[in-house]
Scaffold this motif. Structure first.
Motif, mmCIF file in Angstrom:
data_model
loop_
_atom_site.group_PDB
_atom_site.id
_atom_site.type_symbol
_atom_site.label_atom_id
_atom_site.label_comp_id
_atom_site.label_asym_id
_atom_site.label_seq_id
_atom_site.Cartn_x
_atom_site.Cartn_y
_atom_site.Cartn_z
ATOM 1 N N GLN A 122 0.868 -1.629 0.256
ATOM 2 C CA GLN A 122 -0.110 -0.411 -0.226
ATOM 3 C C GLN A 122 0.331 1.425 0.258
ATOM 4 O O GLN A 122 2.291 1.377 0.200
ATOM 5 N N GLN A 123 0.119 2.406 -0.032
ATOM 6 C CA GLN A 123 0.583 4.071 -0.427
ATOM 7 C C GLN A 123 1.642 3.515 -1.916
ATOM 8 O O GLN A 123 2.343 4.055 -1.930
ATOM 9 N N GLN A 145 3.307 1.494 -2.458
ATOM 10 C CA GLN A 145 5.278 1.135 -2.542
ATOM 11 C C GLN A 145 5.536 0.446 -3.695
ATOM 12 O O GLN A 145 4.809 -0.539 -3.665
ATOM 13 N N LYS A 172 7.991 4.774 -2.666
ATOM 14 C CA LYS A 172 6.767 4.896 -1.889
ATOM 15 C C LYS A 172 6.102 6.233 -2.126
ATOM 16 O O LYS A 172 6.578 7.822 -1.318
ATOM 17 N N GLU A 173 4.433 6.330 -2.227
ATOM 18 C CA GLU A 173 4.107 7.668 -1.205
ATOM 19 C C GLU A 173 3.454 8.488 -0.132
ATOM 20 O O GLU A 173 3.563 6.744 0.886
ATOM 21 N N TYR A 189 1.975 8.324 3.924
ATOM 22 C CA TYR A 189 0.269 8.575 3.916
ATOM 23 C C TYR A 189 -0.288 9.392 4.536
ATOM 24 O O TYR A 189 -1.718 9.305 5.211
ATOM 25 N N ASP A 227 6.078 11.946 0.542
ATOM 26 C CA ASP A 227 6.504 11.082 -0.586
ATOM 27 C C ASP A 227 8.341 10.569 -0.629
ATOM 28 O O ASP A 227 9.143 11.646 -0.691
ATOM 29 N N ASP A 241 -5.304 12.002 8.357
ATOM 30 C CA ASP A 241 -5.068 11.381 6.890
ATOM 31 C C ASP A 241 -4.970 12.031 5.901
ATOM 32 O O ASP A 241 -4.401 12.717 4.600
ATOM 33 N N GLU A 301 3.114 4.850 11.105
ATOM 34 C CA GLU A 301 2.570 4.664 9.779
ATOM 35 C C GLU A 301 1.361 4.247 9.566
ATOM 36 O O GLU A 301 0.657 3.145 10.991
ATOM 37 N N THR A 342 -0.502 -1.339 6.779
ATOM 38 C CA THR A 342 -0.108 -1.806 6.199
ATOM 39 C C THR A 342 0.157 -3.314 5.513
ATOM 40 O O THR A 342 0.954 -3.840 5.453
#
Length: 791
Positions: A173-174, A176, A202-203, A205, A218, A284, A778, A781
């Motif tokens: 997720q994100q 990645q 990875k982006e 969160y 990011d 978020d 985080e 994930t």
């Protein structure tokens, strides 16, 4: 309930349902470490240490340094607020200071024996790790340099004479995506090579709601290694390696936890804070206007190691050269505080505010050389000695940053910070030796291990900085001399130049009660070099600097194996005492007319005590089931802190909250043979109590007494306790490829299985504008690993 939650819960339930079914008599595997600079088993070394091998790192999806926090919760990895790839490491509650070229941290980090002096970019991606060793407590003899809290050793995989290839692809997720590639191949019968590469994107969160604003968190990282091993004779091995890593990222800002009600210079900022962006729960989506370039940090290093075995003596040389280039962009408020997310657009309100990004550029290079000699002098005496030299050169430039505060229409205050120019040279030289004497009594079960290290340090620094300045309605407000570091008239820099030396002895007595139980007692002294603070309040404070701090530690421990090596249990009990402790103190005399806050200096004014217990256990329940646990208890108290100006006892106003309890529990289970593959599960839970760095209550001194002048909101400094579940389910050893030499593994993993909201770091920014801000960890994930290996 969404799909990712269902998948994570399914993985967790499957892992938590593991039970032992076999009746065989399993045995725990030996763990080989290099903590004393030679290969030894974990159970034979009188050191409180935790070792994480490659399989453990893979099972817990460890791709960078900070990923190991769930495995060793007693060790804190704190991201620097404005440059989050830069890490501050805390072992046994001993906190680091700021990431500055002019001062060092109390935890010594090494990669393949080479000391890494700076925390810039320390949360690096490492392309091919073999294991990580965490040595707890002062390492004043064999490591010595600034290792009062402990040491962390990163050991990478070395080339061999066999061909093998490994490729890992991870999606998570994100958005990645991770790719890890390593190839090992022989060039000749005596020369081997290994090439490894890692790409990680990875982006963040946390989303930024502002049009055109930065994308929070990011990150894009690349890392590569080239290793060569030459074995010209059976007695001589020469290793050369080059490693490189580069990371580009946007910082994730702290979240406003509670809107304040500022007055005076911060009133406009407080008024502009959007209450919808302040919450005690994780948000978020935040709003931050403005755009800055991505932060970028690159690090690389060359290492040349030669090891020559001469029968009962081994000679070893480790030559290291490393460099760092770190560019990050801080966003400033008046007085130099960091930006709090949740601000409103400056154009929307006459009482709003705007920010210019402030560039910070750090360059550093270091050269180190260590010669080691170790071996057997007699049947009852072994030795380990060495010479060490280290030199680093560094520079830091800080661009001009400004915060415009429009408190009333037509009225503006521009508060300036910077620019800064800093040049630093640090040198260190040491000689050390350690003996292990086994007297011919008690069936050779007693060992006496004395050691000593002599260190000389020299530190030089040159800096000019306009610390504070103000323009009111276009007219500069005159600054005082305290508003500069250096000569504010001619621009001449302030100079710092000092030498330090210290002898750090150690003595360990080790007794093997029986083949399965070893006990030890240890006295050791640690030393952290003096220096100066970049953020000193005055030129005089910068040029004076601070002296070394010293720590003495008394430790008793035992390492044991039970039930025919099915259980290993190790314990250490310690007390560590600081003297001449470096503490940050307020300096009211340095407040200039444009300064909204009271500056700080670092002085040697403290004494303190750390008490603790550390316990580690591994259990082979069956051939299929392995359990492990580690627990740490810690207590801290300032014994004495004196006001640096008056000498008044102000101990009661100084605080450092250490995690009283931290622990992790892990279970690894191999399911019955599926015929075509193996099915393995891993489940880990980690917990850490509330913790902080050092902080103090504001106080004033009248006569011989001190009085607190304002209440302290501990939430601004103390990170609350939290616990995390991680899980991984892997289908491995699926035969793929020619000659049955290839294998495929597919693993589903979930970090923060229960989607715990937890704060990783709390930070005070603009007092009263926002009471405090938090950096959140985080959320849950979910990821998938696909690994192909040919050997």
């Amino acid at each position: 309930m969404n799909n990712k939650r269902l998948i994570c819960i399914a993985v967790g339930l499957y892992c938590s349902g593991i039970t032992g079914v076999a009746q065989a008599a399993p045995v725990l595997e030996e763990v080989i470490i290099t903590a004393q600079k030679t290969e030894e088993t974990l159970q034979s070394v009188p050191i409180s240490i935790q070792a994480l091998d490659a399989k453990t790192l893979e099972n817990n999806a460890v791709n960078s340094f900070s990923d190991i926090k769930a495995l060793v919760p007693a060790v804190r990895f704190t991201p620097y607020p404005t440059a989050q790839q830069n890490l501050l490491i805390t072992i046994r509650g001993i906190p680091p200071g700021a990431i500055e070229l002019t001062q060092d941290t109390p935890t010594a980090v090494h990669i393949n024996g080479v000391y890494i002096a700076r925390g810039n970019g320390l949360d690096m991606s490492v392309a091919d790790l073999q294991n990580i060793e965490i040595l707890r407590g002062p390492q004043g003899t064999l490591y010595g340099r600034n290792a009062t809290a402990g040491a962390v050793n990163l050991i990478t995989v070395k080339p061999t004479g066999d061909f093998n290839f490994k490729q890992q692809i991870t999606v998570a997720q994100q958005d990645q995506r991770i790719s890890k590639t390593s190839i090992n191949f022989p060039i000749t019968d005596q020369l081997y090579a290994k090439v490894a590469y890692m790409y990680d994107i990875k982006e963040g969160y946390v989303d930024n709601n502002a049009p055109g604003g930065n994308d929070f968190g990011d990150r894009e990282a690349n890392a590569a290694r080239i290793d060569l091993r030459w074995v010209p004779t059976a007695d001589l091995t020469i290793d050369y390696s080059y490693d490189w890593s580069a990371q580009r990222y946007y910082m994730t800002p702290g979240q406003c936890m509670e809107k304040g009600n500022a007055t005076g210079s911060s009133a406009a900022i407080s008024a502009a804070m959007d209450p919808n962006q302040c919450s005690s729960h994780f948000l978020d989506k935040l709003t931050m206007y403005g755009h800055t370039p991505k932060n970028k940090v690159t690090a690389d290093g060359h290492t040349l190691t030669a090891e020559w075995d001469l029968n009962k003596m081994t000679l070893k040389s480790i030559t290291g050269y490393r460099s760092i280039n770190d560019n990050y962009y801080g966003i400033l408020l008046a007085g130099g505080a960091n930006l709090i997310a949740g601000s409103q657009d400056t154009g929307a309100l006459p009482g709003g505010y705007s920010f210019d990004a402030q560039s910070n550029h750090t360059k550093q290079n270091q050269l180190s050389q260590e010669f080691q000699i170790y071996g057997d002098a007699t049947d009852h005496l072994t030795y380990n000695a060495g010479l060490y030299y280290f030199k680093e050169d560094g520079s830091e430039t800080k661009g001009l940053g400004a915060a415009l505060v429009a408190s009333l229409p037509g009225t503006s205050i521009v508060s300036l910070n910077g620019p800064r120019d800093l040049d630093v040279t640090n040198e260190s030289a040491a000689v050390y030796g350690q003996l292990t004497w086994t007297p011919p009594i008690l069936d050779d079960n007693l060992k006496v291990i004395p050691g000593v290290r002599y260190t000389e340090d020299r530190r030089e620094a040159s800096m000019f900085e306009r610390v504070r300045g103000t323009i009111y309605n276009g007219t500069p407000i005159p600054s005082s001399a305290a508003d500069y570091i250096g000569d504010g008239v001619t621009g001449a820099p302030a100079k710092y130049d000092n030498n330090f030396s210290e002898v750090t002895p150690s003595l360990t007595v080790q007794y093997q009660i029986n083949p399965d139980l070893m006990t030890y007692g240890k006295y050791v002294k640690g030393y952290k070099s003096g220096g100066t603070a970049v953020r000193s309040s005055t030129t005089l404070g910068f040029e004076k600097g601070f002296d070394p701090e010293k720590l003495t530690s008394l430790e008793f421990g035992a390492k044991s194996a039970w039930f025919d090596q099915r259980v290993q249990a190790n314990i250490a009990v310690f007390r560590s005492n600081f003297t001449d402790q470096q503490v940050s103190v307020r300096n009211p005399a340095a407040v200039g007319p444009a300064s909204p806050t009271v500056p700080f200096d670092i002085v040697n004014a403290g004494e303190s005590t750390y008490d603790g217990v550390e316990f580690d256990m591994r259990v082979a329940v069956t051939d299929e089931l392995r359990l492990s646990a580690n627990y740490a208890y810690l207590h801290f108290a300032y014994d004495k802190v004196e006001d640096p100006v008056t000498g008044t006892d102000v101990t009661q106003f100084y605080h450092n909250v250490v995690p009283n309890n931290s622990y992790s529990i892990a279970a690894d289970y191999s399911f019955p043979d599926l015929g075509f593959a193996n099915l393995d599960a891993n489940l880990t839970y980690s917990y850490v109590d509330a913790a902080s760095g050092p902080f103090q209550d504001p106080y004033s001194v009248t006569g011989n007494s001190a009085t607190q002048t304002a209440p302290t909101d501990r939430r601004q400094f103390v990170t609350p306790s939290y616990g995390l579940w991680n899980a991984r389910l892997a289908l491995s050893d699926i035969k793929v490829g020619p000659s049955g030499k290839g294998s495929l593994s597919v693993a589903l993993w979930c970090k923060n299985l229960t989607d715990e909201e937890y704060q990783s770091y709390n930070y005070l920014t603009v007092p009263a504008a926002a009471q405090y801000q938090a950096f959140w960890g985080e959320p849950r994930t979910l990821g998938l690993d696909v690994i192909y290996q040919y050997e």
